[in-house]
Scaffold this motif. Structure first.
Motif, PDB file in Angstrom:
ATOM      1  N   ALA A 272      38.110  34.376  37.466  1.00 27.92           N
ATOM      2  CA  ALA A 272      38.216  33.380  38.231  1.00 27.92           C
ATOM      3  C   ALA A 272      37.412  33.270  39.635  1.00 27.92           C
ATOM      4  O   ALA A 272      36.684  32.482  40.033  1.00 27.92           O
ATOM      5  N   ARG A 273      37.395  34.720  40.114  1.00 32.22           N
ATOM      6  CA  ARG A 273      36.346  34.958  41.254  1.00 32.22           C
ATOM      7  C   ARG A 273      35.084  34.623  40.739  1.00 32.22           C
ATOM      8  O   ARG A 273      34.366  34.140  41.727  1.00 32.22           O
ATOM      9  N   GLY A 274      34.647  35.142  39.715  1.00 25.84           N
ATOM     10  CA  GLY A 274      33.209  34.847  39.273  1.00 25.84           C
ATOM     11  C   GLY A 274      32.927  33.218  39.010  1.00 25.84           C
ATOM     12  O   GLY A 274      31.605  33.094  39.512  1.00 25.84           O
ATOM     13  N   LEU A 275      33.880  32.605  38.957  1.00 25.22           N
ATOM     14  CA  LEU A 275      33.540  31.099  38.712  1.00 25.22           C
ATOM     15  C   LEU A 275      33.653  30.448  40.338  1.00 25.22           C
ATOM     16  O   LEU A 275      33.494  29.264  40.391  1.00 25.22           O
ATOM     17  N   GLY A 280      43.062  30.985  47.195  1.00 19.03           N
ATOM     18  CA  GLY A 280      44.276  30.296  47.015  1.00 19.03           C
ATOM     19  C   GLY A 280      44.052  29.543  45.610  1.00 19.03           C
ATOM     20  O   GLY A 280      45.228  29.316  45.189  1.00 19.03           O
ATOM     21  N   GLN A 281      42.990  29.371  45.279  1.00 21.62           N
ATOM     22  CA  GLN A 281      42.669  28.840  43.639  1.00 21.62           C
ATOM     23  C   GLN A 281      42.991  29.726  42.899  1.00 21.62           C
ATOM     24  O   GLN A 281      43.677  29.381  42.021  1.00 21.62           O
ATOM     25  N   VAL A 282      42.675  31.075  43.157  1.00 24.93           N
ATOM     26  CA  VAL A 282      43.197  32.235  42.059  1.00 24.93           C
ATOM     27  C   VAL A 282      44.630  32.134  42.036  1.00 24.93           C
ATOM     28  O   VAL A 282      45.305  32.390  40.855  1.00 24.93           O
ATOM     29  N   LEU A 283      45.332  32.267  43.403  1.00 23.42           N
ATOM     30  CA  LEU A 283      46.698  31.934  43.006  1.00 23.42           C
ATOM     31  C   LEU A 283      47.292  31.010  42.510  1.00 23.42           C
ATOM     32  O   LEU A 283      48.209  31.149  41.616  1.00 23.42           O
ATOM     33  N   ARG A 284      46.928  29.802  42.742  1.00 22.51           N
ATOM     34  CA  ARG A 284      47.505  28.494  42.138  1.00 22.51           C
ATOM     35  C   ARG A 284      47.362  28.312  40.466  1.00 22.51           C
ATOM     36  O   ARG A 284      48.114  28.133  39.928  1.00 22.51           O
ATOM     37  N   ARG A 285      45.807  28.946  40.191  1.00 20.03           N
ATOM     38  CA  ARG A 285      45.394  28.414  38.999  1.00 20.03           C
ATOM     39  C   ARG A 285      45.619  29.694  37.736  1.00 20.03           C
ATOM     40  O   ARG A 285      45.533  29.670  36.723  1.00 20.03           O
ATOM     41  N   VAL A 286      45.773  30.969  38.482  1.00 18.00           N
ATOM     42  CA  VAL A 286      45.743  32.242  37.469  1.00 18.00           C
ATOM     43  C   VAL A 286      47.012  32.917  37.901  1.00 18.00           C
ATOM     44  O   VAL A 286      47.637  32.960  36.728  1.00 18.00           O
TER      45      VAL A 286
END
Length: 364
Positions: A272-275, A280-286
């Protein structure tokens, strides 16, 4: 083995107990003392047949056997207490063991059939409908527990409403505070262990001791701030029970939050970080989607714990089903004790099953 225990326990350990009133000690009643085979014979046959039936049919046979056992108890109660309004008849040790063995056998039969959470919930609902039908037909109305519930209908409804209010008042704030503490412990790993250790230390204090320790500070606060006292913040009442239960619930919720945030595989987080995902997006989506089943497991534990701990709040004037239980203990009235204890157990099981179904749905 369970089905054999269910058949033999009422014969060997006693079928029923009869108390003429709350002063005279109850006497035991054996199966041979009463003519009750019209109910017990079909119940015993259904229990034995369950051993040879496939999973779901075996569970139904266990339910039929349990209904037959309860019907037999009510039949005896109707004949022995008809002329004694104060008399109460209830199950003896053998009948209690038989009920537990049949319920456990039904659960194992459903597990053997591979029944999921929805199927188990449907089976439980079917059993509740069967018991409700027996009550509506007057087939359980002479049992001591049912008589007590009928006589104390308004108290029972008030106890249910009060118990649910106390559980919600403790659980909802603990959900917010515990989740925040767990997230803090996950983010600040160096001091996260100290935070979790502090919450764990609260669990060491016995519940009644914690409630008692809160009485005087809350009473003093209420005296110092009359507005708070008028809002219900007193040393005796719901306040010490709610605050005490709230403190107990922080650890399971915080631990579940911390574990849920760390449940996502490192590879998924790195991808996810590579994308280009922001934190916050890592938290919500992963992290949150992958950790939701873990968090629900902790919430399920906290909910069941809250239902049980609120019962002790009756000792500090909080209300709920604990009031009925402690009244029964003070009057040596087993039916009144059960009238408070059985709804607590049923409420805990219902909430646990509901949250488990949601947890299983998210895990699939």
């Amino acid at each position: 083995m369970l089905l054999l225990v269910a058949v033999l326990a009422p014969l060997l350990l006693g079928f029923a107990v009869l108390a003429p009133n709350r002063i005279v000690p109850p006497r035991g009643i054996a199966v041979g003392d009463v003519h009750v085979w019209g109910f017990l014979a079909p119940a015993a046959l259904a229990a034995l047949a369950a051993a040879m039936l496939p999973g779901r049919m075996a569970a139904i046979a266990c339910g039929v056997a349990l209904c037959g056992l309860l019907g037999g108890l009510d039949d005896v109660a109707g004949r022995l207490t008809a002329s004694l309004s104060a008399a109460r008849l209830g199950p003896a040790a053998g009948s209690w063991i038989a009920c537990g063995a049949l319920l456990l056998a039904a659960r194992l039969a459903l597990g053997r059939a591979g029944t999921g959470a929805a199927g188990r919930a449907a089976a439980a609902a079917g059993f509740v409908v069967a018991i409700a039908a027996m009550l509506a037909l007057g087939l359980l109305g002479d049992l001591g527990l049912v008589r007590e519930a009928t006589a104390r209908g308004p108290e029972l409804r008030a106890a249910l409403a009060g118990h649910l209010e106390l559980v919600a008042a403790a659980l909802l704030p603990a959900l917010a505070a515990g989740a925040a503490a767990g997230a803090f412990a996950f983010t600040m790993r160096r001091i996260g262990g100290a935070v979790m250790g502090l919450l764990a230390a609260l669990q060491v204090i016995p519940a009644m001791a914690l409630f008692a320790l809160l009485i005087e500070p809350l009473a003093a606060l209420g005296r110092a701030v009359p507005l708070l006292r008028e809002a219900g913040l007193r040393g005796i009442g719901a306040a010490p029970a709610v605050i005490g239960v709230f403190l107990y619930l922080l650890l399971p919720i915080a631990a579940a939050t911390r574990a849920a945030l760390g449940a996502a595989p490192a590879a998924a987080v790195d991808a996810a970080r590579g994308l280009g995902f922001a934190p916050g997006q890592v938290l919500r989506r992963v992290r949150l989607p992958l950790g939701a089943p873990v968090f629900l497991g902790g919430l399920r534990t906290a909910t069941v714990q809250a239902v049980g701990l609120v019962t002790l709040g009756a000792l500090v004037g909080a209300g709920g089903f604990g009031v009925l239980m402690f009244q029964g203990l003070g009057q040596f009235a087993p039916d009144l004790i059960l009238l408070g204890a059985l709804p607590v157990a049923a409420l805990a099981l219902v909430l646990d099953a509901a949250l488990r179904a949601v947890e299983d749905g998210l895990a699939q």
